[in-house]
Each structure stands twice: as C-alpha cells, then as structure tokens.
Motif scaffolding. Structure first.
Motif, PDB file in Angstrom:
ATOM      1  N   GLU A   1      10.070   3.734 -15.244  1.00 18.70           N
ATOM      2  CA  GLU A   1      10.700   5.027 -14.939  1.00 18.70           C
ATOM      3  C   GLU A   1      10.309   5.497 -13.537  1.00 18.70           C
ATOM      4  N   ILE A   2       9.067   5.220 -13.198  1.00 13.01           N
ATOM      5  CA  ILE A   2       8.604   5.619 -11.866  1.00 13.01           C
ATOM      6  C   ILE A   2       9.353   4.837 -10.803  1.00 13.01           C
ATOM      7  N   ASP A   3       9.521   3.455 -11.051  1.00 11.13           N
ATOM      8  CA  ASP A   3      10.200   2.649 -10.047  1.00 11.13           C
ATOM      9  C   ASP A   3      11.660   3.068  -9.907  1.00 11.13           C
ATOM     10  N   ARG A   4      12.297   3.317 -11.055  1.00  8.98           N
ATOM     11  CA  ARG A   4      13.695   3.741 -10.983  1.00  8.98           C
ATOM     12  C   ARG A   4      13.822   5.102 -10.280  1.00  8.98           C
ATOM     13  N   ARG A   5      12.834   5.983 -10.482  1.00  8.30           N
ATOM     14  CA  ARG A   5      12.887   7.308  -9.819  1.00  8.30           C
ATOM     15  C   ARG A   5      12.747   7.140  -8.302  1.00  8.30           C
ATOM     16  N   ILE A   6      11.885   6.171  -7.907  1.00  9.97           N
ATOM     17  CA  ILE A   6      11.704   5.925  -6.472  1.00  9.97           C
ATOM     18  C   ILE A   6      12.978   5.353  -5.873  1.00  9.97           C
ATOM     19  N   GLU A   7      13.575   4.327  -6.576  1.00  7.30           N
ATOM     20  CA  GLU A   7      14.802   3.717  -6.060  1.00  7.30           C
ATOM     21  C   GLU A   7      15.940   4.705  -6.018  1.00  7.30           C
ATOM     22  N   ALA A   8      15.987   5.601  -7.024  1.00  6.18           N
ATOM     23  CA  ALA A   8      17.076   6.578  -7.043  1.00  6.18           C
ATOM     24  C   ALA A   8      16.894   7.644  -5.955  1.00  6.18           C
TER      25      ALA A   8
ATOM     26  N   GLY B   1       0.821  -1.222   0.000  1.00  9.27           N
ATOM     27  CA  GLY B   1       0.000   0.000   0.000  1.00  9.27           C
ATOM     28  C   GLY B   1       0.846   1.260   0.000  1.00  9.27           C
ATOM     29  N   ARG B   2       1.916   1.271   0.818  1.00  7.84           N
ATOM     30  CA  ARG B   2       2.816   2.435   0.873  1.00  7.84           C
ATOM     31  C   ARG B   2       3.509   2.615  -0.475  1.00  7.84           C
ATOM     32  N   LEU B   3       3.886   1.536  -1.101  1.00  6.05           N
ATOM     33  CA  LEU B   3       4.546   1.606  -2.396  1.00  6.05           C
ATOM     34  C   LEU B   3       3.612   2.185  -3.459  1.00  6.05           C
ATOM     35  N   ALA B   4       2.312   1.786  -3.400  1.00  5.75           N
ATOM     36  CA  ALA B   4       1.365   2.311  -4.389  1.00  5.75           C
ATOM     37  C   ALA B   4       1.219   3.833  -4.241  1.00  5.75           C
ATOM     38  N   ARG B   5       1.109   4.309  -2.972  1.00  5.39           N
ATOM     39  CA  ARG B   5       0.977   5.758  -2.763  1.00  5.39           C
ATOM     40  C   ARG B   5       2.237   6.500  -3.211  1.00  5.39           C
ATOM     41  N   THR B   6       3.382   5.870  -2.952  1.00  4.06           N
ATOM     42  CA  THR B   6       4.634   6.521  -3.363  1.00  4.06           C
ATOM     43  C   THR B   6       4.721   6.598  -4.876  1.00  4.06           C
ATOM     44  N   ARG B   7       4.282   5.548  -5.555  1.00  4.89           N
ATOM     45  CA  ARG B   7       4.290   5.575  -7.019  1.00  4.89           C
ATOM     46  C   ARG B   7       3.378   6.669  -7.566  1.00  4.89           C
TER      47      ARG B   7
ATOM     48  N   THR C   1       6.673   6.054 -17.609  1.00 12.86           N
ATOM     49  CA  THR C   1       6.281   4.643 -17.551  1.00 12.86           C
ATOM     50  C   THR C   1       6.461   4.130 -16.127  1.00 12.86           C
ATOM     51  N   SER C   2       5.936   2.865 -15.914  1.00 12.74           N
ATOM     52  CA  SER C   2       6.051   2.264 -14.579  1.00 12.74           C
ATOM     53  C   SER C   2       7.494   2.021 -14.213  1.00 12.74           C
TER      54      SER C   2
END
Length: 851
Positions: free
Chosen positions: A92-99, A15-21, A89-90
C-alpha cells in the motif's frame, strides 16, 4: 569506473526510496488515525474549557456529576471507533508513492520484486537492467501529504470553534475567577475564600494642616490614635467572605454602623464569585472604638481619642484709631488652634436713627486680615478707608467677629468711637458734605436737602469763587429733584461726594481713590490665591495708580511751598524705593510666598498713609526748625567722616600692597593674586601718595572746622555741646596730623575714634533737643495715631530726630540677603534630587515653609 558509479547511484536511489517510504507511511497512519481520534479530543477540549471557565464550579453537585458522566460516555464512544484502525502494508505504501508521484510500470515495486523461475545468466542480466532503469525514475521521488476526510465530515469547521474556546478558557484559568480541572471531582465545588486584606486610614480636616494616618501600617500596631474632630476614617476590605461590617462605639456605648459601598470603578461581585473590594467611610466626632467584624467574629479594632476644635478668640490689642491719612486702623489678636478662616469688623450706630428713618446705606463692611499661621503673637492690623461712607464722622460701636474653618464664631468686646471722616477745611465743601450725610442717613430728608441747596446757591456771586462748583451743585439739585427711587438717590449721594472733593482738593482726590482701589484689589487677589495673570494685572494697575498719585502730589508741592518743605533732605520717598518694594511684592506673590507679599503691601500702604498725612501737616517754624537744621548738619558731618575714613583706609592698603611688591613670602600659593593685580593697576608713586594724603589732610581740617561751627550754633540755641563733640574734635586733629605725616594706619584709627565720639555727642544733643521741643509739639485729633512722628514714610527714623546712629533699626546688609538667597537655592536644588531619602525631603520642605 562506469559500473562503480552506477552502483553508487543505485544505493542513493534506494536510500531516498527508504526515506520516502517512511514519510509516506507516517502520512497514511495520521490520515487514518486523525478522523478516529478527533471526536475524542474535541470532547476532552470542551470538558477542559468548561472547567477552566468555572462552569463546573458553579453547578450543583447532581448536575455536575451528570455532566461529567455524559462527557465520559461520549469520550468512550468516540474511542470505540479506534477499533477500525490498521497500519498500512508495504504494498500500500509503494502504491501510494507511485500514485502520488504519477509513476508508470510500478518502478517502486520493481525494486523489491524477484523473478518467478530460476533465471539464467541472460535473464538475470536483463532483470537487473530493468531494475536499474526503473531506479533511475526514482531520482525525483517525493512523499505525499496526509489527506484526511475531516473537512468532508465537518464542512462548517465547528472544530475550530472548540479550539478557540479551549485557548480562551486556558488563559482565563489564570485569573482570580478562573476554574480548575479538579472542580469536577470536588463536592460542592466553589472557590476558596481569600483572607481579607484590610487598608485603613484616617484623614484629618484639611484646615488642620495635619497629615493622614495609615492605621494598618506596621508602625501603628497599637491601634490607638489621637485625631482632630471631624476627621474622616476610610477602610477598604479586599477578599474575605464579603459579610464584613464596620461599627463605631462611642464612649457612652452607643453603636453607629458605617455603611459599606463598592469603590468607584470596581465591578460588582457576581454570585458565587469571591467577594470584591468594599469600602467604608465615616466621620469621627467623639471618642470611641472602631471595630471590623466578619459575621460575629471580630477581625480588627482601633480606638480613637478626639481632639475638640476650640472656638477662636478675638480681642482688641488697642483702641480703634484713625491713621495719619484718615483711614480706620484696627489692632487686634486672633487665637485659634488651627487658625481662623475669616474675620470682619461689625459696625452699629451708637445713636440709633429714628424709627421711621429710611437710610440709603447699610453699615460699612470691613474684612480683617488674619495673622500669619504659626505666628507667636497672633497679632494683626487692618486698615480701611471709610471716609467716603455715609456713617463717616458718626459715633459707632465696633465689634470684631472671627470664624474658624469649623464654623465656630468668636466675638470681641464692643468699642465706641467716632468713625474717621475726611477733614474738609473749605466751608462750602463742608456744607455739601452735610447735605450728603442727611440724605444718606434718611431718604425722607430730600425736601430739607433741596432747601439747603437753595440757601447755598441763593447768592452765588458771594458764595462761589469757582463757578464750576456752582454749576456742579445746581446739577446735583436737579438730579435730586428728579430722583424717585433709592438707586437714583444713591447716585445723587455719590455725586455730592465728588463735588465736595472737587471743591476741597481738586483732582488729587481722584488719584488717591484710584491708588487705594488698586491696593485693595491686589490685597484681595493675594488673599484668594489668584493666578499669576491676575497678579500681573493688579500690579500693573497699582504701578499706574502710584505714578499718577505721585505726579499729582509733585504738582501740588510745586504750587504749595508748605507741602514741598515738609520732606527734609534724606527723608524723600524716591521712585527707586517704590519700584523696588513693588518688585518684591510681585516676586513673592508669584513664588507662592503670598503671606509676606501681603506684609510688604501693608508696608506700602503705611508709606502712602504717612505721605498723605505729611501733606496735611505743617512744618514747625522758629527754634524747632533751627534745631532740625543743626541735626541735619551733624548727620552730614558724620557721613563725610565715614567716607574720609574709608578713603584713607583704601589708600593706606594700596600703598602697603605696592611696597610689598610680590606679596608676603608666607602667603599660600593662589592667595592674594587678585589683590596684587588690583595694586598693580591702581599703583601710585610716593609723590602721588603724599599729594593724596595732603588733600585728605585739608579735607579733615575743614571737617574739624565745620564741627567747631556746629558747636557754636548749638550754644546759640541754648544747647550745651556734650563731651563727645570735644573728643571728636581732638581725634580729628590727631587724624589731620597723621595724614600730614602720611601715616595712614594711625589716621584711620583716629578717624574711627572721632566717629564714635560723634555718635555719643549726637545722643546727648538729641536728648537736650527733645526736652526743649516737648512743649512745642501739639497732639493730633481724637483717635489719631501717636508715636509715628519720629518715622519717615519708609518706617525709618526721621532726620528730625537726629542722624541715624544705628541704635534703633537693624537693616540687613546686601551680603546677608544674597547669602539667604544662596541658601534657599541650595535647599531647592537638594529637594529636586529624586534620589534623596524621603525623611530628608520632608525636612527640606519644612525648611522652605518657614516664614
């Protein structure tokens, strides 16, 4: 249990990951879109700012259309850059979160990854364990803020200047001069012409006392006004086309244009802006019409009927005369529609001096007191001491001149009189006065005056009784011999006057002079509306001068028995009378009622005039003195009878209250409480009451005996006692009997009847005395005032004319004065209530202005 907790934690991480995305996706969309749309927004903000500031409204049509087209093209070019926008894209979003969270081994991507081959049980368990461990690293996961490239493209932050201009322009758009976004679409864009607001009023001259008239109010819809000449009309126009003109057309058809001006404090209108306020002002002197035009169109008009200002009229109401103290008295009447502004008496010599004469002094000056505003008779009186002037004793022509506030003058008829002069009985003083007169009327008479002085001082041992007078005259001769200019000769003339006064009356004249100067100073201060501090100073000087004069007069009375005997008992001016009168003058002056203060000051001058005149008059002797003595006795008898009646009434009421005890059964609750308390405090026993009544009986009998003696004395002077004295004696006898029987009510009635009979007898006695004294009273000198011998210095009937029987002067009781004060205080209190209607406040102000 452990497996259930692990599953719950994993769901929370997802759930936290979805909100962060979601938040990261929004930030990436904004940072990609904002640099592309910002140029377009800046162009639109600049266009709106120019419109709201009114720039587009002031531009010509071609320039405005070109500018609008340029803004449209630039906006379209800026919008063309939006074609480069794409959504993240998804991955890009994940990489932005990890970065942004600095996560290693791609824990966000691992949550959505799958095994490439079909896993076995061990591989599947191992992969889930890996995802679980990666999910634990997402416990403190956070989104990222957008990072646009705008600061790199605009290092000088010009976008902030456009934003500031946009806010200021938006606020300015609400002002009367603000523009609109629609100005770009309006051909020949300009502001609408506001309908004009017209405020017009006419102000009569201040001296008329009339209120201004608001011509554009709903109550003056007719537009016809009647105003005094010289009224100022003022008209203010706000809005409109700005080409308004104001013209005044008189009854003859002549047109006078009234120029317009910008009101004080108003800004000048800018080109293309709405017309600012304009104000017209002019004076009205003739009948006519006032017309306001806008171009060739009449906007509004008013008609005026002018009330002409009539010239004043001044005339004598009596012959110029000399007052009892030697001052000049003028009685006159001034009539004017709005009241005269000033008046004065002009003097010219009836016998003109020689053509080559060089007089040292001009004609005397005498300003005249003006009648009270609103007085019916318009009569006034002025007095002035001119006995010190060089023209004193000469025949002069007197002309009165009045000037109103409009500058119009009026002249009275000319009267011929002898200017009052101070009487000098001492021959030496008269000789010095003659030398002074010769020198004052002609400076070329200096040698003649020197010869006259030499003649007077030829044998000083035979001429002078006081050698100080000789030394004074010789000092004046030396000054005259050395005088070479007109100013030095005037000093000699003043010195000769002081010498003459010193020879005639010693130092008393100095006190009189100071008193007159103090009276004149206070009168001048009242007329010019001086401050309270100046009034205090003038009143202090008047009190000191008054005390000094009375002290000198008392010293003279001690030395001269004739002066001391002139004031009969009951006629004296007491210090209390003077202090009370001066306190009233000061109170009225400080409270703003200065017209009545001037009237009281005139009364004070009249008192001093009569007192000074009484000093110069001699008391009649012989039979006239005996008659006055008998009249004084009669007045004393009446006073004693009045006091005895008051005392009898008081004792009778006291005894009645004591007999009633608790009071009248029919008395209302709360009534008579104070009276019963007084009766209890002052109660008398029957024996004490009977003894008091016997004492009153004895006094009543003695008073009856004094009346019998008075009747015998009158018969000895040849005056037959009237019937009233006989009736008074009978009433006194019956009152004496009633007092002996303790019948207070009956005694009071008889005593009142005795008083009425005494008044009748006094009237008859005075008529007989006046007939007997007509041949003995001598007239006064030429021009002296007659008819005041029957008045004392306070203006009351003298005791020499008999006792005051209250048939000539109405004196208000103290309760009347107190009641008047209470009414005034109530009016002032009501006027101070701010909630009172305006019509009521106007009425109360008019009540306070009544004199």
């Amino acid at each position: 249990m452990t497996e259930t907790t692990s599953v719950r934690d994993r769901h929370a991480h997802f759930g936290r990951l979805a909100r962060t995305r979601t938040s990261t996706a929004a930030a990436m969309i904004f940072e990609r879109l904002w640099p592309l749309i910002l140029p377009t927004l800046l162009v639109l903000a600049l266009f709106a700012s120019l419109s709201w500031l009114g720039v587009l409204r002031l531009m010509p049509d071609m320039a405005r259309v070109g500018l609008v087209a340029a803004f449209a093209i630039v906006a379209l070019v800026c919008l063309y850059a939006l074609r480069r926008f794409r959504l993240p894209t998804s991955a890009e979003i994940d990489r932005r979160i990890e970065a942004s969270n600095r996560l290693e081994h791609n824990p966000v991507s691992a949550q959505s990854d799958r095994l490439a081959e079909r896993p076995g049980a061990f591989a599947d368990a191992l992969w889930r364990e890996h995802q679980r461990r990666m999910a634990e690293r997402l416990a403190n996961l956070a989104g990222d803020l957008p990072r646009t490239s705008v600061p790199d493209r605009d290092p000088w932050a010009l976008r902030a200047a456009v934003a500031l201009l946009f806010v200021v322009a938006f606020a300015f758009s609400f002002s009367p001069l603000g523009g609109s976004l629609l100005d770009a679409l309006r051909p020949q864009a300009r502001a609408d012409i506001l309908p004009p607001r017209i405020d017009a009023w006419v102000t009569p001259p201040a001296y008329t006392g009339k209120a201004p008239i608001f011509m554009t109010s709903s109550g003056n819809a007719g537009g016809a006004f009647t105003v005094p000449t010289g009224s100022e009309v003022a008209l203010r126009v706000t809005g409109g086309a700005g080409d308004e003109t104001l013209n005044y057309i008189d009854a003859s058809g002549n047109t006078r244009e009234i120029a317009a001006g910008v009101p004080v404090g108003a800004a000048k209108p800018q080109p293309g802006a709405p017309a600012g306020p304009r104000q017209f002002a002019g004076k009205l002197t003739t009948d006519g019409a006032l017309t306001l035009k806008s171009g060739d169109e009449d906007v509004q008009s008013w008609t005026f009927t002018i009330i002409p200002d009539k010239p004043p009229v001044i005339e004598f109401t009596g012959e110029p005369k000399q007052a009892l103290n030697g001052t000049l008295e003028l009685n006159y009447k001034i009539s004017d529609d709005y009241g005269a502004a000033s008046a004065n008496a002009e003097f010219t010599l009836a016998d003109p001096p020689a053509a080559n004469a060089a007089p040292l002094y001009k004609a005397p000056e005498m300003p005249l007191a003006l009648p009270r505003r609103g007085a019916r008779a318009n009569a006034a009186k002025s007095t002035r001491d001119l006995t010190e002037h060089a023209w004193a004793g000469a025949r002069v022509k007197v002309t009165l001149r009045a000037v109103d506030a409009a500058g119009q003058q009026a002249v009275s008829e000319t009267k011929v009189m002898t200017l009052p002069q101070r009487p000098f009985s001492n021959p030496l003083a008269r000789a010095v006065l003659e030398e002074r007169r010769l020198l004052a009327l002609d400076a070329r008479a200096k040698p003649q005056v020197l010869r006259l002085i030499d003649a007077i001082t030829l044998r000083p041992q035979d001429t002078f009784q006081n050698m100080s007078h000789y030394l004074g005259i010789m000092s004046a001769r030396t000054r005259l011999d050395l005088a070479a200019t007109d100013d030095s000769l005037r000093e000699v003339v003043s010195y000769l006057w002081e010498i003459a006064l010193g020879i005639e009356e010693g130092d008393l004249s100095a006190a009189e002079k100071r008193l007159r100067q103090a009276q004149q100073a206070l009168k001048d201060a009242l007329q010019r509306g001086a401050s309270d501090e100046e009034i205090d100073k003038a009143m202090k000087e008047l009190r000191e001068a008054m005390n000094e004069y009375l002290r000198e007069f008392a010293e003279r009375a001690q030395k001269d028995p004739n002066v001391a005997d002139q004031m009969q008992p009951g006629e004296e001016i007491t210090q209390q009378d003077l202090d009370k009168l001066m306190d009233q003058i000061e109170d009225m002056a400080k409270s703003g009622n200065r017209e009545q203060a001037e009237e009281l000051l005139s009364q004070l001058e009249e008192m001093m005039n009569n007192l000074q005149a009484g000093r110069d008059q001699q008391q009649g002797q012989g039979q006239q003195g005996q008659m006055r003595k008998q009249m004084n006795k009669l007045g004393e008898i009446m006073r004693r009878q009045q006091e005895m009646m008051n005392e009898t009434y008081r004792m009778d009421q006291m005894q009645r209250g004591q007999q009633q005890g608790g009071g009248n059964p029919d008395q209302q609750p709360g009534e008579g409480g104070d009276q019963r308390g007084q009766n209890n405090q002052g109660g008398m026993s029957p024996e004490e009451f009977a003894d008091a009544m016997r004492q009153l009986q004895e006094r009543q009998g003695k008073l009856r005996g004094d009346l019998d003696q008075l009747m015998q004395d009158l018969q000895g002077l040849g005056i037959k006692p009237g019937q009233g004295f006989g009736e008074a004696g009978d009433a006194m006898g019956q009152a004496e009997t009633a007092l002996g029987e303790s019948q207070g009510d009956e005694a009071v009635g008889q005593q009142g009847r005795a008083l009425d009979a005494l008044r009748k007898g006094a009237q008859d006695m005075m008529q007989q005395m006046q007939q007997a004294m007509q041949g003995d009273q001598g007239g006064s000198g030429e021009g002296r005032r007659q008819g005041n011998s029957g008045r004392d210095p306070l203006g009351r009937p003298r005791a020499t004319s008999g006792p005051d029987i209250n048939d000539s002067v109405k004196i208000p009781d103290e309760i009347d004065v107190q009641r008047a004060r209470q009414i005034l205080e109530a009016i002032r209190k009501r006027l101070g209530n701010s909630l009172s209607p305006q019509i009521e406040r106007d009425y109360l102000e008019r009540l306070l202005e009544l004199r």
